[in-house]
Design a protein around this motif. Structure first.
Motif, short mmCIF file in Angstrom:
data_model
loop_
_atom_site.label_atom_id
_atom_site.label_comp_id
_atom_site.label_asym_id
_atom_site.label_seq_id
_atom_site.Cartn_x
_atom_site.Cartn_y
_atom_site.Cartn_z
N VAL A 182 -3.43 -6.45 -16.28
CA VAL A 182 -3.94 -7.82 -16.37
C VAL A 182 -3.19 -8.52 -17.50
O VAL A 182 -3.30 -8.12 -18.67
N LEU A 183 -2.46 -9.57 -17.14
CA LEU A 183 -1.71 -10.37 -18.10
C LEU A 183 -2.37 -11.73 -18.22
O LEU A 183 -3.07 -12.17 -17.31
N LEU A 184 -2.14 -12.40 -19.34
CA LEU A 184 -2.78 -13.69 -19.59
C LEU A 184 -1.74 -14.73 -19.96
O LEU A 184 -0.83 -14.46 -20.76
N ALA A 185 -1.88 -15.92 -19.38
CA ALA A 185 -1.08 -17.07 -19.78
C ALA A 185 -1.83 -17.81 -20.89
O ALA A 185 -2.94 -18.28 -20.68
N ALA A 186 -1.23 -17.88 -22.06
CA ALA A 186 -1.86 -18.56 -23.19
C ALA A 186 -0.77 -19.02 -24.15
O ALA A 186 0.30 -18.40 -24.23
N PHE A 187 -1.05 -20.10 -24.89
CA PHE A 187 -0.04 -20.64 -25.80
C PHE A 187 -0.61 -20.99 -27.17
O PHE A 187 0.16 -21.16 -28.12
N SER A 188 -1.92 -21.07 -27.30
CA SER A 188 -2.51 -21.32 -28.61
C SER A 188 -2.53 -20.01 -29.39
O SER A 188 -2.47 -18.91 -28.82
N ALA A 189 -2.61 -20.13 -30.71
CA ALA A 189 -2.68 -18.93 -31.55
C ALA A 189 -3.89 -18.07 -31.17
O ALA A 189 -3.80 -16.83 -31.13
N ARG A 190 -4.99 -18.73 -30.86
CA ARG A 190 -6.20 -17.99 -30.47
C ARG A 190 -5.98 -17.24 -29.17
O ARG A 190 -6.37 -16.07 -29.04
N GLY A 191 -5.35 -17.91 -28.20
CA GLY A 191 -5.08 -17.26 -26.93
C GLY A 191 -4.10 -16.11 -27.06
O GLY A 191 -4.26 -15.05 -26.42
N LEU A 192 -3.09 -16.27 -27.89
CA LEU A 192 -2.10 -15.20 -28.10
C LEU A 192 -2.75 -13.98 -28.74
O LEU A 192 -2.47 -12.84 -28.37
N ARG A 193 -3.63 -14.23 -29.70
CA ARG A 193 -4.34 -13.10 -30.32
C ARG A 193 -5.27 -12.42 -29.32
O ARG A 193 -5.44 -11.19 -29.36
#
Length: 304
Positions: A182-193
């Motif tokens: 399961v991979l996630l698309a995220a770009f905010s610092a919170r999402g990356l963490r």
């Protein structure tokens, strides 16, 4: 670095003939994976700007297929390539239903599924499916918890802030245990963490490589702080090329450039440690051109 292609699940080529042609091209040419995205709405006036330079949603989204049904079709017409979602909005249906669909697809494809989740960008779509726009992160965390329980246990129940699932036997299990990545698309610092703490990897879109690698470092640092092995995480990079006839200024890449410039970008990404890169030639090319572009791109990257 593995290489993939986007399936034509948007626009005029979103039909059985288009899907079949790209499936065959991917396997015949030697690509490693096929990917599809997710849309449920194409409002005349979207409530938010599309995340691009001009802020306009592509007209191709006005014609969109169900991503999991499309991947099931692709699974039946391929034998080797992995099948990924880039991205599937995992919040638009109850997590138990999502778990059943993903497990079924993983079984039918004999373990070739890669689950890429995202939160989307348009509040209108959340309104259309009666899911609140606020609290998306918490809803995503609980959804992942249900998926993990469904895949790991023969009997499970769930009692959370958003979802309640009575104790149930789960006989359906995915080919890959404990479950598909399961991979996630995220770009905010919170999402990356969040990726580093809980997910198997990251699904970014093409960015200048120094910026991309800086964001990846946030993911890896969060993984280490959570006691996870950062080297076990992977990055699958989506490239939506805007092809030009003449070379663009390097500052415009990877937003726009020639095919050779995108080949150079892919080579540099491989050298930088990107695990997988997949391209969506449907952004600027008709179906008849995709075979030629896909062949030239693959040859150019592999030659390097």
């Amino acid at each position: 670095m593995k290489l993939g292609l986007a399936l034509p699940t948007f626009g005029p080529d979103a039909n059985p003939e288009g899907l079949l042609r790209v499936c065959r091209s991917a396997e015949d040419l030697g690509y490693d994976s096929l990917w599809t995205g997710d849309r449920v709405l194409a409002p005349l006036v979207p409530g938010a700007r599309y995340p691009s330079a001009d802020g306009k949603m592509p007209r191709a989204y006005e014609n969109h297929m169900d991503p999991l049904v499309a991947l099931t079709f692709a699974a039946s017409h391929t034998t080797r390539v992995h099948l990924g979602t880039s991205t599937l909005n995992g919040l638009w249906q109850p997590p138990l239903m999502l778990a059943r669909s993903l497990t079924t697809l993983d079984l039918l494809s004999q373990g070739r599924l890669v689950v890429g989740l995202g939160l989307g960008w348009m509040p209108d779509e959340y309104t259309a499916v009666s899911v609140p726009w606020q609290g998306r992160g918490a809803r995503l965390d609980e959804t992942l918890e249900v998926l993990e329980k469904y895949w790991a246990n023969d009997v499970f129940s769930h009692e959370g802030p958003l979802f309640t699932i009575p104790e149930t036997v789960v006989g359906l299990k995915p080919c890959r245990r404990p479950g598909p990545p399961v991979l996630l698309a995220a770009f905010s610092a919170r999402g990356l963490r969040r990726i580093g703490r809980r997910y198997d990897g990251w699904l970014p879109v093409a960015l200048p490589l120094p910026r991309l690698l800086g964001m990846w470092e946030v993911v890896l640092t969060a993984a280490g702080e959570a006691g996870r092995d950062p080297s076990a995480l992977r990055m699958a990079l989506r490239v939506n090329p805007e092809l030009t006839d003449t070379r663009t200024d390097p500052e415009q890449m990877p937003r726009a450039g020639t095919l050779d410039q995108y080949i150079d970008y892919a080579r540099a990404a491989a050298e930088a440690g990107v695990h997988e890169l997949f391209v969506d030639f449907g952004q600027t090319a008709a179906l008849a051109e995709r075979d030629d572009l896909a062949g030239r791109f693959l040859e150019g990257v592999r030659r390097g």
